[in-house]
Structure formats: structure tokens, C-alpha cells
Design a protein around this motif. Structure first.
Motif, PDB file in Angstrom:
ATOM      1  N   GLY A   1       0.783  -1.226   0.000  1.00 23.83           N
ATOM      2  CA  GLY A   1       0.000   0.000   0.000  1.00 23.83           C
ATOM      3  C   GLY A   1       0.816   1.277   0.000  1.00 23.83           C
ATOM      4  N   LYS A   2       2.123   1.178  -0.169  1.00 20.89           N
ATOM      5  CA  LYS A   2       2.973   2.365  -0.168  1.00 20.89           C
ATOM      6  C   LYS A   2       3.749   2.466  -1.473  1.00 20.89           C
ATOM      7  N   MET A   3       3.838   3.687  -1.994  1.00 18.09           N
ATOM      8  CA  MET A   3       4.684   3.924  -3.163  1.00 18.09           C
ATOM      9  C   MET A   3       6.127   4.043  -2.704  1.00 18.09           C
ATOM     10  N   LYS A   4       7.021   3.356  -3.428  1.00 15.84           N
ATOM     11  CA  LYS A   4       8.446   3.415  -3.129  1.00 15.84           C
ATOM     12  C   LYS A   4       9.220   3.624  -4.420  1.00 15.84           C
ATOM     13  N   PHE A   5      10.428   4.155  -4.277  1.00 14.02           N
ATOM     14  CA  PHE A   5      11.334   4.318  -5.396  1.00 14.02           C
ATOM     15  C   PHE A   5      12.514   3.373  -5.207  1.00 14.02           C
ATOM     16  N   PHE A   6      12.887   2.711  -6.290  1.00 12.43           N
ATOM     17  CA  PHE A   6      14.019   1.793  -6.275  1.00 12.43           C
ATOM     18  C   PHE A   6      15.092   2.380  -7.187  1.00 12.43           C
ATOM     19  N   LEU A   7      16.161   2.878  -6.588  1.00 17.10           N
ATOM     20  CA  LEU A   7      17.190   3.599  -7.330  1.00 17.10           C
ATOM     21  C   LEU A   7      18.368   2.676  -7.637  1.00 17.10           C
ATOM     22  N   ILE A   8      18.806   2.699  -8.894  1.00 21.06           N
ATOM     23  CA  ILE A   8      19.934   1.891  -9.319  1.00 21.06           C
ATOM     24  C   ILE A   8      20.697   2.654 -10.397  1.00 21.06           C
ATOM     25  N   ASP A   9      22.019   2.590 -10.366  1.00 22.68           N
ATOM     26  CA  ASP A   9      22.796   3.275 -11.400  1.00 22.68           C
ATOM     27  C   ASP A   9      22.658   2.535 -12.724  1.00 22.68           C
ATOM     28  N   SER A  10      22.827   3.254 -13.825  1.00 20.30           N
ATOM     29  CA  SER A  10      22.563   2.701 -15.157  1.00 20.30           C
ATOM     30  C   SER A  10      23.479   1.532 -15.508  1.00 20.30           C
ATOM     31  N   LYS A  11      24.707   1.536 -15.039  1.00 20.42           N
ATOM     32  CA  LYS A  11      25.628   0.433 -15.324  1.00 20.42           C
ATOM     33  C   LYS A  11      25.162  -0.844 -14.632  1.00 20.42           C
ATOM     34  N   SER A  12      24.821  -0.736 -13.353  1.00 22.82           N
ATOM     35  CA  SER A  12      24.348  -1.904 -12.604  1.00 22.82           C
ATOM     36  C   SER A  12      23.049  -2.433 -13.190  1.00 22.82           C
ATOM     37  N   ASP A  13      22.169  -1.513 -13.615  1.00 22.36           N
ATOM     38  CA  ASP A  13      20.893  -1.932 -14.195  1.00 22.36           C
ATOM     39  C   ASP A  13      21.122  -2.709 -15.482  1.00 22.36           C
ATOM     40  N   LYS A  14      21.977  -2.186 -16.355  1.00 19.03           N
ATOM     41  CA  LYS A  14      22.244  -2.841 -17.640  1.00 19.03           C
ATOM     42  C   LYS A  14      22.864  -4.221 -17.438  1.00 19.03           C
ATOM     43  N   GLU A  15      23.657  -4.365 -16.366  1.00 19.90           N
ATOM     44  CA  GLU A  15      24.322  -5.640 -16.082  1.00 19.90           C
ATOM     45  C   GLU A  15      23.512  -6.519 -15.137  1.00 19.90           C
ATOM     46  N   ALA A  16      22.318  -6.073 -14.767  1.00 24.05           N
ATOM     47  CA  ALA A  16      21.419  -6.809 -13.875  1.00 24.05           C
ATOM     48  C   ALA A  16      22.078  -7.134 -12.532  1.00 24.05           C
ATOM     49  N   ARG A  17      22.826  -6.174 -11.999  1.00 21.90           N
ATOM     50  CA  ARG A  17      23.430  -6.323 -10.663  1.00 21.90           C
ATOM     51  C   ARG A  17      22.516  -5.602  -9.665  1.00 21.90           C
ATOM     52  N   PHE A  18      21.500  -6.301  -9.229  1.00 25.47           N
ATOM     53  CA  PHE A  18      20.449  -5.678  -8.441  1.00 25.47           C
ATOM     54  C   PHE A  18      20.779  -5.568  -6.954  1.00 25.47           C
ATOM     55  N   ASP A  19      21.932  -6.064  -6.544  1.00 26.00           N
ATOM     56  CA  ASP A  19      22.332  -5.908  -5.143  1.00 26.00           C
ATOM     57  C   ASP A  19      22.705  -4.463  -4.831  1.00 26.00           C
ATOM     58  N   THR A  20      22.765  -3.622  -5.861  1.00 21.17           N
ATOM     59  CA  THR A  20      23.105  -2.208  -5.661  1.00 21.17           C
ATOM     60  C   THR A  20      21.869  -1.323  -5.493  1.00 21.17           C
ATOM     61  N   ILE A  21      20.682  -1.896  -5.567  1.00 20.50           N
ATOM     62  CA  ILE A  21      19.448  -1.107  -5.491  1.00 20.50           C
ATOM     63  C   ILE A  21      19.314  -0.422  -4.133  1.00 20.50           C
TER      64      ILE A  21
ATOM     65  N   VAL B   1      16.646   7.496 -26.996  1.00 20.28           N
ATOM     66  CA  VAL B   1      18.077   7.330 -27.285  1.00 20.28           C
ATOM     67  C   VAL B   1      18.619   6.053 -26.661  1.00 20.28           C
ATOM     68  N   ASP B   2      17.955   5.543 -25.642  1.00 16.81           N
ATOM     69  CA  ASP B   2      18.355   4.293 -25.025  1.00 16.81           C
ATOM     70  C   ASP B   2      17.369   3.199 -25.423  1.00 16.81           C
ATOM     71  N   THR B   3      17.587   1.982 -24.935  1.00 21.69           N
ATOM     72  CA  THR B   3      16.696   0.867 -25.260  1.00 21.69           C
ATOM     73  C   THR B   3      16.298   0.170 -23.971  1.00 21.69           C
ATOM     74  N   VAL B   4      15.291  -0.684 -24.068  1.00 24.85           N
ATOM     75  CA  VAL B   4      14.834  -1.411 -22.886  1.00 24.85           C
ATOM     76  C   VAL B   4      15.924  -2.325 -22.343  1.00 24.85           C
ATOM     77  N   GLU B   5      16.921  -2.668 -23.171  1.00 30.07           N
ATOM     78  CA  GLU B   5      18.026  -3.513 -22.702  1.00 30.07           C
ATOM     79  C   GLU B   5      18.838  -2.803 -21.620  1.00 30.07           C
ATOM     80  N   ASP B   6      18.744  -1.494 -21.561  1.00 30.07           N
ATOM     81  CA  ASP B   6      19.442  -0.741 -20.513  1.00 30.07           C
ATOM     82  C   ASP B   6      18.702  -0.789 -19.186  1.00 30.07           C
TER      83      ASP B   6
END
Length: 234
Positions: A72-92, A218-223
Motif C-alpha cells: 500500500g505504499k509507493m516506493k522508489f528503487f534507485l539503481i545506477d545505469s551500469k548496474s541496471d544494464k548488467e542486472a546487478r540488483f544488489d546495488t538497489i 536514445v536508449d533501449t529497454v536492454e538498458d
């Protein structure tokens, strides 16, 4: 939260906005409630320093702020673009969307701004526009792309030059959308960040180069692997 919990939160937001775009008008009130549940989230100098290290050798440096609904709460999950592209989600980094007053320590404003930020008056105007016309903006999202995350240039945070224990404040605004000038509502949602904010004072400058996603231009969903792997890609 576990990675699967984060996945689910992001999927919850997707489910809600897809239902609204499918014609369920009841969801308009629910979406509005979430978007007005808080006013801001805060980022620390220590978190910015970690992002700087992670993005050190990257040509394109961004912070992806995903939206999710958790219990029931809105939250933001922040991750740098490099970690996101490499699927390193431990940095969230998980941020609460809160109405609590920012707990900030004022710093001297640096004169080393290398890109032109907006003025505090412009930041206030865009936030006021959001608060006044949020409902109209939601109605305009019934067709097209309803945002699932906001891509924020890392420079928006880096240029603030925060000490580790200092906080900056990020909040919603509405800005001109050059791609929708013929639309009935030619504005898109953005995240504006200010260095100093108290009941008496606000930084004279603010950073505001963020862009909602989708659409992907300019970017793609792969990022945006967090969006794909959560199963929430529209």
C-alpha cells in the motif's frame, strides 16, 4: 526487501496503470492517491559517492528511479545505469516516498556548476504545476506511455557536491514535453533535485534533467534490466 519483493512492487505499479489504460476509471483515484502519498525522497552524499565509483568508466551516467507499490505504499528503487544494464540488483537503494520534513544540513552552495540548472523559482513553479494539474496529467496518460521509472542524469546529483552525511531532496514536477506539443496536455513528469531545503530557505538552483521511461528513445529497454526481469516491461 528481497529482489523478488522489488520485482513484485514494480509489477504492482504496472498492473495498476495497465488496468487504468484498459478503461478502468476507478484506478484513476488510486493512482492519484499513490502519487500524492508523499512529497519527496532524499539521497545522501554517501550514496552519490557510491554511484560515482560504480559509474566511473561509463560514458553515459544515469540513475534509474523505478516506481513500485509495496504493502500500500509507493516506493522508489534507485539503481545506477551500469548496474541496471548488467542486472546487478544488489546495488538497489530503496527510498520511501514521504511527507516527513527533510532532515537536512545546510552547506555552502558550490560555484562549480558545469551545466545550467534551473532556478529555484522554476523548480517551485514546476512542482506547483504538478500539485495543481496532477489529475489532468493522469487523464492524459490513458493513451500512450505511462511512466514506470524516471531516468535521472547522474550529474543532477554529482553537481550538488554533497558531503557524505548531507542529504538532497528529490520531488516531482511537470515540464514541457517537446514531443507532445500538439497534445492537449504537453507536459511530462520529472524529478527535480535541490541541495538545500528548509522551511525558511531553498537552494537558488535546482537540477532537473530527468526523463520518464517509457518511451525509450536514445536508449533501449536492454538498458533497463530491472524492468525486464521483473516482468513489468510494458
Amino acid at each position: 526487501m528481497t529482489t523478488e519483493n522489488i520485482y513484485q512492487a514494480i509489477r504492482n505499479w504496472k498492473t495498476l496503470i495497465k488496468s487504468y489504460q484498459s478503461g478502468n476509471s476507478v484506478n484513476e483515484t488510486e493512482i492519484l492517491g499513490y502519487l500524492n502519498q508523499g512529497t519527496h525522497f532524499s539521497v545522501s552524499g554517501e550514496e552519490i559517492k557510491k554511484w560515482k565509483t560504480d559509474l566511473e568508466n561509463e560514458d553515459t551516467k544515469k540513475i534509474h528511479a523505478y516506481v513500485g507499490l509495496d504493502n500500500g505504499k509507493m516506493k522508489f528503487f534507485l539503481i545506477d545505469s551500469k548496474s541496471d544494464k548488467e542486472a546487478r540488483f544488489d546495488t538497489i537503494i530503496i527510498k520511501e516516498f514521504t511527507r516527513e520534513s527533510p532532515d537536512m544540513k545546510l552547506q555552502e552552495t558550490s560555484s562549480l556548476m558545469v551545466s545550467p540548472p534551473i532556478t529555484s523559482e522554476a523548480a517551485i513553479n514546476r512542482n506547483f504545476r504538478w500539485n495543481m494539474f496532477c489529475t489532468q496529467w493522469i487523464k492524459a496518460q490513458q493513451t500512450g506511455d505511462f511512466f514506470q521509472l524516471i531516468s535521472i542524469p547522474f550529474s543532477d546529483y554529482e553537481l550538488l557536491e554533497l558531503e557524505n552525511d548531507h542529504l538532497c531532496t528529490s520531488f516531482f514536477g511537470l515540464t514541457d514535453d517537446l514531443d507532445r506539443k500538439n497534445s492537449d496536455f504537453p507536459y511530462h513528469i520529472e524529478i527535480i533535485t535541490v541541495k538545500d531545503l528548509t522551511i525558511y530557505e531553498m537552494s537558488k538552483m535546482a537540477e532537473n534533467y530527468s526523463t520518464p521511461r517509457p518511451p525509450f528513445t536514445v536508449d533501449t529497454v536492454e538498458d533497463y534490466q530491472l524492468l525486464k526481469k521483473s516482468g513489468a516491461f510494458l
